[in-house]
Design a protein around this motif. Sequence first.
Motif, PDB file in Angstrom:
ATOM      1  N   ASP A 158       0.831  -0.930   0.203  1.00  0.00           N
ATOM      2  CA  ASP A 158      -0.080  -0.222  -0.090  1.00  0.00           C
ATOM      3  C   ASP A 158       0.494   1.256   0.243  1.00  0.00           C
ATOM      4  O   ASP A 158       0.478   1.873   0.020  1.00  0.00           O
ATOM      5  N   THR A 159       1.998   1.403   0.476  1.00  0.00           N
ATOM      6  CA  THR A 159       2.883   2.622   0.632  1.00  0.00           C
ATOM      7  C   THR A 159       4.080   2.426  -0.116  1.00  0.00           C
ATOM      8  O   THR A 159       5.010   1.197   0.343  1.00  0.00           O
ATOM      9  N   GLY A 160       4.107   3.067  -1.345  1.00  0.00           N
ATOM     10  CA  GLY A 160       4.947   2.540  -2.437  1.00  0.00           C
ATOM     11  C   GLY A 160       6.509   4.083  -2.437  1.00  0.00           C
ATOM     12  O   GLY A 160       6.146   4.327  -0.987  1.00  0.00           O
ATOM     13  N   VAL A 161       6.913   4.447  -2.782  1.00  0.00           N
ATOM     14  CA  VAL A 161       8.246   4.349  -2.874  1.00  0.00           C
ATOM     15  C   VAL A 161       7.900   6.313  -2.456  1.00  0.00           C
ATOM     16  O   VAL A 161       6.723   6.187  -3.416  1.00  0.00           O
ATOM     17  N   ARG A 162       8.543   7.056  -1.592  1.00  0.00           N
ATOM     18  CA  ARG A 162       8.445   8.093  -1.812  1.00  0.00           C
ATOM     19  C   ARG A 162       9.441   9.165  -2.731  1.00  0.00           C
ATOM     20  O   ARG A 162      10.417   9.149  -1.920  1.00  0.00           O
TER      21      ARG A 162
END
Length: 393
Positions: A158-162
């Motif tokens: 759910d939390t990909g690269v920033r």
Amino acid sequence: MNGADTAWIMVATALVLFMTLPGLALFYGGLVRARNVLSVFMHCYAIACLMSILWFAFGYSIAFGGGGTGFWGGLDKLFLAGIDADSLAGNLPEILFFAFQMTFAIITPALIVGAYVERIGFGFVLLFSGLWMLLCYAPVVHWVWGGGMLADGGIFGDTGVRDFAGGIVVHETAGLAALILAVMLGARKDRSKPPHNPGLVMIGAAMLWVGWFGFNGGSQLAADGGAAMAITVTHLSAAAASLTWALWERIKFGRASLVGLVTGTIAGLASITPASGFVGPVEALIIGAIAGVLCQEAVALIRTKLSIDDTLDVFAVHGVGGIFGTIMIAVFGAGTWAAQLGSLAIVGVWTTVVTVALIYICRAVTQFRVSEETEITGLDLTTHGERAYDLNT
């Protein structure tokens, strides 16, 4: 459509183009010898023209098309098919979003110019830059910003690269490509000459600093507090890195140089780029302060210890800075370690493979490195038939 957001992104688009033309051209041009300054200008200007056409024809669809997969965007938006003045991307006209992203597609291959100045064939520059933008840069844009495999919901969950404005997409890809080109091209015959015009270097760096407000602030894609914060942290990081670079020079060599001071500015700007939408002023000061020393030590490592002639320190400043800023996002808790480090690794491998393959392909088609005589005479006169300075007039 939101009028305020649209107006701001129009300004940001102009600012990012200003970074390449004339900012980067002057910054790089001042760092080379007088007999090669026009060739640097030529590289930057011609790349800007060619990337604009290729981004319109193919690049935008590869990066932001809706008919592809997690790997690429497909071909449904070739030549901006189906996009007119009324088409929207979020609350912006899609044609404006296209233009904003086009300026990123211009500056990324232009950054690589600094690695191969003074010794490369002009035809190779255009052929390699065009193919590299389409086959390396555009897919990475899709992975990170176009909803592809590294974004939220991709391979990292759910939390990909920033990566707010391009620490991975722009600076890691350009930095690695620059390092590979420098190694495969070989060193200049004479590496001892100093920059011919530090004044141009400072002017170009100042233009890059101003333009970077559009680069980072525009990546918010809105005229709001997030854009204002991105601009503020960008400025603070640049200021901190400039001072720590100069201080570190003073400690090591007994004096601080103008070229060092403004190179520190670029190191601070590159380092804050991926984090500029996720950190505050204090974090920005920390990132910038470390970047000024870290990138300077990377310059020394590559030049002296590894003896690689990355002429204008593209990897040490942009590559190392972008990678460092991407990691600092995880350090400050704004992104996951798995996504940040994993994405750096994936993009690093992809960039390396594509860059090496394209170098072999392009040098089989056109001249890779100029002759020794051409290099000694200078590319301005031998390749373009012009001189930057005529002292007889």
